[in-house]
Design a protein around this motif. Structure first.
Motif, PDB file in Angstrom:
ATOM      1  N   ARG A 102       0.845  -1.210   0.000  1.00 48.87           N
ATOM      2  CA  ARG A 102       0.000   0.000   0.000  1.00 48.87           C
ATOM      3  C   ARG A 102       0.874   1.252   0.000  1.00 48.87           C
ATOM      4  O   ARG A 102       0.626   2.186  -0.758  1.00 48.87           O
ATOM      5  CB  ARG A 102      -0.917  -0.002   1.222  1.00 48.87           C
ATOM      6  N   ARG A 103       1.895   1.243   0.850  1.00 48.46           N
ATOM      7  CA  ARG A 103       2.790   2.412   0.899  1.00 48.46           C
ATOM      8  C   ARG A 103       3.501   2.627  -0.431  1.00 48.46           C
ATOM      9  O   ARG A 103       3.643   3.763  -0.892  1.00 48.46           O
ATOM     10  CB  ARG A 103       3.788   2.263   2.051  1.00 48.46           C
ATOM     11  N   ARG A 104       3.938   1.534  -1.072  1.00 51.01           N
ATOM     12  CA  ARG A 104       4.606   1.671  -2.380  1.00 51.01           C
ATOM     13  C   ARG A 104       3.660   2.265  -3.421  1.00 51.01           C
ATOM     14  O   ARG A 104       4.045   3.151  -4.192  1.00 51.01           O
ATOM     15  CB  ARG A 104       5.114   0.313  -2.870  1.00 51.01           C
ATOM     16  N   VAL A 105       2.404   1.776  -3.453  1.00 52.71           N
ATOM     17  CA  VAL A 105       1.428   2.293  -4.413  1.00 52.71           C
ATOM     18  C   VAL A 105       1.166   3.771  -4.150  1.00 52.71           C
ATOM     19  O   VAL A 105       1.131   4.581  -5.087  1.00 52.71           O
ATOM     20  CB  VAL A 105       0.113   1.470  -4.357  1.00 52.71           C
ATOM     21  N   LEU A 106       0.988   4.141  -2.890  1.00 49.61           N
ATOM     22  CA  LEU A 106       0.723   5.544  -2.563  1.00 49.61           C
ATOM     23  C   LEU A 106       1.922   6.430  -2.895  1.00 49.61           C
ATOM     24  O   LEU A 106       1.759   7.537  -3.425  1.00 49.61           O
ATOM     25  CB  LEU A 106       0.334   5.696  -1.097  1.00 49.61           C
ATOM     26  N   GLU A 108       4.068   5.966  -5.204  1.00 51.06           N
ATOM     27  CA  GLU A 108       4.076   6.110  -6.658  1.00 51.06           C
ATOM     28  C   GLU A 108       2.981   7.072  -7.127  1.00 51.06           C
ATOM     29  O   GLU A 108       3.205   7.922  -7.989  1.00 51.06           O
ATOM     30  CB  GLU A 108       3.886   4.738  -7.322  1.00 51.06           C
ATOM     31  N   ALA A 109       1.791   6.953  -6.528  1.00 47.18           N
ATOM     32  CA  ALA A 109       0.672   7.820  -6.920  1.00 47.18           C
ATOM     33  C   ALA A 109       0.953   9.285  -6.611  1.00 47.18           C
ATOM     34  O   ALA A 109       0.525  10.171  -7.353  1.00 47.18           O
ATOM     35  CB  ALA A 109      -0.610   7.375  -6.214  1.00 47.18           C
ATOM     36  N   PHE A 110       1.682   9.541  -5.547  1.00 49.51           N
ATOM     37  CA  PHE A 110       1.939  10.917  -5.115  1.00 49.51           C
ATOM     38  C   PHE A 110       3.307  11.449  -5.548  1.00 49.51           C
ATOM     39  O   PHE A 110       3.715  12.521  -5.104  1.00 49.51           O
ATOM     40  CB  PHE A 110       1.796  11.041  -3.599  1.00 49.51           C
ATOM     41  N   ASP A 112       4.459  13.015  -8.113  1.00 46.44           N
ATOM     42  CA  ASP A 112       4.544  14.373  -8.656  1.00 46.44           C
ATOM     43  C   ASP A 112       3.662  15.373  -7.908  1.00 46.44           C
ATOM     44  O   ASP A 112       3.416  16.468  -8.389  1.00 46.44           O
ATOM     45  CB  ASP A 112       4.204  14.375 -10.147  1.00 46.44           C
ATOM     46  N   TRP A 113       3.205  15.012  -6.698  1.00 46.34           N
ATOM     47  CA  TRP A 113       2.427  15.931  -5.880  1.00 46.34           C
ATOM     48  C   TRP A 113       3.376  16.725  -4.982  1.00 46.34           C
ATOM     49  O   TRP A 113       4.294  16.166  -4.391  1.00 46.34           O
ATOM     50  CB  TRP A 113       1.462  15.170  -4.988  1.00 46.34           C
ATOM     51  N   SER A 114       3.109  18.003  -4.844  1.00 43.36           N
ATOM     52  CA  SER A 114       3.910  18.823  -3.931  1.00 43.36           C
ATOM     53  C   SER A 114       3.491  18.526  -2.492  1.00 43.36           C
ATOM     54  O   SER A 114       2.409  17.976  -2.247  1.00 43.36           O
ATOM     55  CB  SER A 114       3.685  20.311  -4.224  1.00 43.36           C
ATOM     56  N   GLU A 115       4.345  18.906  -1.557  1.00 45.37           N
ATOM     57  CA  GLU A 115       4.001  18.745  -0.139  1.00 45.37           C
ATOM     58  C   GLU A 115       2.730  19.530   0.184  1.00 45.37           C
ATOM     59  O   GLU A 115       1.900  19.082   0.963  1.00 45.37           O
ATOM     60  CB  GLU A 115       5.157  19.202   0.754  1.00 45.37           C
ATOM     61  N   ARG A 116       2.585  20.682  -0.426  1.00 44.57           N
ATOM     62  CA  ARG A 116       1.393  21.513  -0.210  1.00 44.57           C
ATOM     63  C   ARG A 116       0.126  20.767  -0.674  1.00 44.57           C
ATOM     64  O   ARG A 116      -0.882  20.764   0.029  1.00 44.57           O
ATOM     65  CB  ARG A 116       1.548  22.833  -0.956  1.00 44.57           C
ATOM     66  N   ASP A 117       0.199  20.132  -1.854  1.00 47.46           N
ATOM     67  CA  ASP A 117      -0.944  19.371  -2.367  1.00 47.46           C
ATOM     68  C   ASP A 117      -1.276  18.192  -1.456  1.00 47.46           C
ATOM     69  O   ASP A 117      -2.445  17.916  -1.178  1.00 47.46           O
ATOM     70  CB  ASP A 117      -0.675  18.858  -3.778  1.00 47.46           C
ATOM     71  N   ARG A 118      -0.241  17.510  -0.969  1.00 46.80           N
ATOM     72  CA  ARG A 118      -0.463  16.375  -0.063  1.00 46.80           C
ATOM     73  C   ARG A 118      -1.104  16.838   1.237  1.00 46.80           C
ATOM     74  O   ARG A 118      -2.020  16.192   1.756  1.00 46.80           O
ATOM     75  CB  ARG A 118       0.857  15.669   0.241  1.00 46.80           C
ATOM     76  N   ALA A 119      -0.637  17.953   1.759  1.00 43.90           N
ATOM     77  CA  ALA A 119      -1.192  18.488   3.004  1.00 43.90           C
ATOM     78  C   ALA A 119      -2.648  18.897   2.791  1.00 43.90           C
ATOM     79  O   ALA A 119      -3.510  18.672   3.661  1.00 43.90           O
ATOM     80  CB  ALA A 119      -0.366  19.672   3.496  1.00 43.90           C
TER      81      ALA A 119
END
Length: 152
Positions: A102-106, A108-110, A112-119
Motif C-alpha cells: 500500500r505504501r509503495r502504491v501511494l 508512486e501515486a503521489f 509528482d504531488w507537492s508537499e502543499r498538495d499532499r497536506a
C-alpha cells in the motif's frame, strides 16, 4: 478505461504484491485479513457485514485462510457459541506485506504531488471524514435511517 470495471484498491495492492508474505491471495482474502488486523477477532457474521458478503461465503473463505495458517478461530470472549477469527503470526506478516505494498502504491501515486498538495488532500480528507461521522451520529441520535442502510 471507459466501460470496464476499475479494480478496487485492494485488488491494486495484490497486483503490486501478488504474493504478500509469500502467499498467493485474492484481493478479497487480502481484504478479510486487513479487517481482522484492524478490528481484532471477528465472528463470521461481523466480518460478512464488513465485507458485504453472505456469511456462508465468508465462512468458506475463513476456512481457506485457516487452512493456509493465516487465521485461527477460537471461542469469542463475549459469546462462547461464536467462533471468532483472528490473525496468526503468519497472518500478521501477510498484513504487514500488504501494508508495505500500500505504501509503495501511494508513494508512486503521489510522486509528482507537492508537499502543499499532499497536506491539502490530508486536510480535506479529514474534513470529509469528520462530516460523515457527524452526520452518522446526528442520524443515529434522531432515530433516523443510517447512512449504511440508505446506501444498501
Amino acid at each position: 478505461m471507459a466501460g470496464h470495471p476499475q479494480p478496487g484498491f485492494a485488488a491494486e495492492l495484490c497486483r503490486a504484491d501478488p504474493r504478500p508474505g509469500g502467499v498467493t491471495l485474492s484481493a478479497e482474502l487480502c481484504q478479510y485479513l486487513v479487517h481482522l488486523e484492524l478490528r481484532g477477532p471477528l465472528g463470521v457474521l461481523e466480518l460478512a457485514e464488513l465485507v458485504e458478503r453472505n456469511h456462508p461465503k465468508v465462512s468458506r473463505w475463513l476456512a481457506k485462510l485457516e487452512e493456509l495458517g493465516l487465521v485461527e478461530r477460537r471461542d469469542a470472549p463475549h459469546d462462547r457459541r461464536i467462533k471468532a477469527a483472528m490473525l496468526t503470526e503468519a497472518g500478521r506478516s501477510v498484513v504487514e506485506a500488504i501494508n508495505r505494498g500500500r505504501r509503495r502504491v501511494l508513494e508512486e501515486a503521489f510522486t509528482d504531488w507537492s508537499e502543499r498538495d499532499r497536506a491539502e488532500l490530508a486536510r480535506l480528507a479529514g474534513r470529509f471524514a469528520d462530516a460523515i461521522v457527524r452526520l452518522t451520529e446526528e442520524r443515529r441520535a434522531a432515530g433516523g435511517e443510517s447512512l449504511e442502510a440508505q446506501a444498501g
